[in-house]
Motif scaffolding. Structure first.
Motif, PDB file in Angstrom:
ATOM      1  N   THR A 211       0.833  -1.197   0.000  1.00 37.23           N
ATOM      2  CA  THR A 211       0.000   0.000   0.000  1.00 37.23           C
ATOM      3  C   THR A 211       0.874   1.256   0.000  1.00 37.23           C
ATOM      4  O   THR A 211       2.103   1.178   0.049  1.00 37.23           O
ATOM      5  N   ASP A 212       0.211   2.402  -0.002  1.00 41.03           N
ATOM      6  CA  ASP A 212       0.918   3.659   0.219  1.00 41.03           C
ATOM      7  C   ASP A 212       1.047   3.883   1.730  1.00 41.03           C
ATOM      8  O   ASP A 212       0.804   2.965   2.525  1.00 41.03           O
ATOM      9  N   GLY A 213       1.405   5.082   2.116  1.00 41.36           N
ATOM     10  CA  GLY A 213       1.659   5.338   3.527  1.00 41.36           C
ATOM     11  C   GLY A 213       0.469   5.790   4.335  1.00 41.36           C
ATOM     12  O   GLY A 213       0.652   6.320   5.442  1.00 41.36           O
ATOM     13  N   TRP A 214      -0.739   5.589   3.843  1.00 45.07           N
ATOM     14  CA  TRP A 214      -1.942   6.005   4.568  1.00 45.07           C
ATOM     15  C   TRP A 214      -1.995   5.336   5.935  1.00 45.07           C
ATOM     16  O   TRP A 214      -1.780   4.129   6.072  1.00 45.07           O
ATOM     17  N   THR A 230       4.508   2.324   1.605  1.00 42.91           N
ATOM     18  CA  THR A 230       5.489   3.267   1.073  1.00 42.91           C
ATOM     19  C   THR A 230       4.863   4.657   1.021  1.00 42.91           C
ATOM     20  O   THR A 230       3.813   4.844   0.397  1.00 42.91           O
ATOM     21  N   SER A 231       5.480   5.612   1.676  1.00 44.08           N
ATOM     22  CA  SER A 231       4.993   6.982   1.646  1.00 44.08           C
ATOM     23  C   SER A 231       5.252   7.579   0.269  1.00 44.08           C
ATOM     24  O   SER A 231       6.389   7.626  -0.193  1.00 44.08           O
ATOM     25  N   ILE A 232       4.196   8.035  -0.400  1.00 49.34           N
ATOM     26  CA  ILE A 232       4.338   8.604  -1.735  1.00 49.34           C
ATOM     27  C   ILE A 232       5.192   9.866  -1.694  1.00 49.34           C
ATOM     28  O   ILE A 232       6.114  10.051  -2.498  1.00 49.34           O
ATOM     29  N   SER A 233       4.915  10.749  -0.721  1.00 50.76           N
ATOM     30  CA  SER A 233       5.653  12.014  -0.644  1.00 50.76           C
ATOM     31  C   SER A 233       7.120  11.787  -0.307  1.00 50.76           C
ATOM     32  O   SER A 233       8.009  12.443  -0.867  1.00 50.76           O
ATOM     33  N   ALA A 234       7.400  10.845   0.583  1.00 50.45           N
ATOM     34  CA  ALA A 234       8.793  10.590   0.968  1.00 50.45           C
ATOM     35  C   ALA A 234       9.576   9.884  -0.128  1.00 50.45           C
ATOM     36  O   ALA A 234      10.800  10.040  -0.230  1.00 50.45           O
ATOM     37  N   SER A 235       8.888   9.134  -0.975  1.00 55.42           N
ATOM     38  CA  SER A 235       9.592   8.403  -2.022  1.00 55.42           C
ATOM     39  C   SER A 235      10.081   9.297  -3.140  1.00 55.42           C
ATOM     40  O   SER A 235      11.033   8.968  -3.856  1.00 55.42           O
ATOM     41  N   GLY A 236       9.416  10.433  -3.320  1.00 55.55           N
ATOM     42  CA  GLY A 236       9.779  11.333  -4.404  1.00 55.55           C
ATOM     43  C   GLY A 236       9.316  10.848  -5.766  1.00 55.55           C
ATOM     44  O   GLY A 236       9.669  11.428  -6.792  1.00 55.55           O
TER      45      GLY A 236
END
Length: 345
Positions: A211-214, A230-236
């Motif tokens: 999933t994403d980081g929600w 995986t955090s979308i914002s942190a992954s870039g």
């Protein structure tokens, strides 16, 4: 249905092509006989008393030797008491499952020359109601999960908290070089409770959920699934690169809703449209397109009747389709018999 039915064979148990469909089922009596065979492949069994003794009547119905009830192959199925000829039902089933984009009720009404939009709309929804079998196998292995929403631009909070939109979740099996099966489901909100219910209904416990980081995903997967967030914002990275499978599914579903259906979907019936899309998507690699037709009709004769009134009751979020003035007429059959060459007259 009997459990001894052998594996279906193209050209014997179902038509290989649309041309063969027309050749086999150009007469309503043949359609009825096919439904009879699908429902009772090992011989007639009375749905009322379970007696295996029966006699065929002149009108193609069965008379039970136990309770003496007269039973039609369509009785107690989604075809129960239908006024629409079975040749039209069969053609609609083929068009519905053998095109990547399916068919809308408006298009079906136009192509089959049906007298009303309601007839076409109810036919397609009856088919959609049987596209998900109870107790079907859940997704397993590595499964990507995300949420999205359907609906046009609305003022206020964007994203998961948006009002006036329908929030839904997708789960897609990840294979080595491609995507596997998919599931779609409407969810009330993006809380851990709603996401956990979606996962429980669609993903086998013990699977690895990506999933994403929600923040709702860790508690939603706890003790039942392996979780990778995986955090979308942190992954870039863009979201469609972090979660490619679900975003591909979201894109395809929304394109289908806005294209084939012209965005005309009631929230109360949206799950039915999702089930139709998933039915085709999960069988996209089928070698024989006729097998999808066979599967749909086999599930249709095992389902309970579904009336137009019950369908409308479930979807009263928008006005009912405009009725046709005057008395209702029987929709035309595709059974036309031997036709002369009119251009030679």
């Amino acid at each position: 249905m009997g459990a001894t039915q052998p594996r279906p064979v193209a050209g014997r148990d179902y038509p290989r092509s649309y041309a063969q469909l027309l050749a086999w089922f150009g007469v309503d009596a043949r359609c009825l006989d096919y439904l009879d065979w699908l429902r009772w492949p090992d011989g007639f069994v009375c749905p009322n008393c379970a007696s295996a003794v029966g006699w065929r009547l002149a009108d193609r119905r069965w008379k039970c030797g136990g309770c003496e009830r007269k039973v039609s192959a369509t009785a107690g199925t989604i075809f129960d008491k239908t006024r629409t000829p079975l040749t039209v039902w069969f053609a609609a089933a083929w068009l519905m499952v053998n095109s990547k984009t399916g068919i809308s009720a408006t298009q079906l009404q136009r192509e089959m020359e049906l007298g009303s939009y309601q007839t076409a709309w109810a036919m397609l929804h009856r088919y959609r109601s049987v596209m998900v079998l109870p107790g079907r196998d859940r997704l397993r292995g590595e499964v990507e999960v995300d949420e999205s929403y359907l609906g046009g631009p609305e003022p206020g909070i964007p994203g998961r908290g948006a009002l006036g939109k329908v929030l839904f979740a997708a789960a897609v099996e990840l294979e080595e070089h491609s995507f596997g099966r998919a599931r779609l489901g409407i969810i009330q909100d993006a809380s851990a409770e709603s996401l956990a219910a979606f996962l429980d209904a669609n993903v086998e416990p013990g699977s690895r959920v990506v999933t994403d980081g929600w923040s709702s995903y860790p508690p939603a997967t706890r003790d039942r699934y392996k979780h990778k967030g995986t955090s979308i914002s942190a992954s870039g990275l863009p979201a469609h690169e972090v979660l490619p499978a679900t975003h591909r599914v979201f894109s395809l579903v929304k394109r289908w809703v806005m294209g084939t259906l012209q965005g005309s979907t009631s929230p109360a019936h949206l799950q039915g449209y999702f089930d139709e899309w998933v039915f085709r998507f999960n069988r996209r690699r089928s070698r024989s397109r006729g097998l999808l037709f066979y599967t749909l009709l086999r599930q249709a004769v095992d389902a309970d009747p579904l009336t137009y009134r019950s369908l409308r009751k479930a979807g009263r979020t928008r006005p009912a389709p405009t009725t046709v003035p005057g008395p209702r007429s029987r929709p035309p059959s595709l059974e036309i018999g031997t036709v002369e060459l009119p251009w030679r007259r």
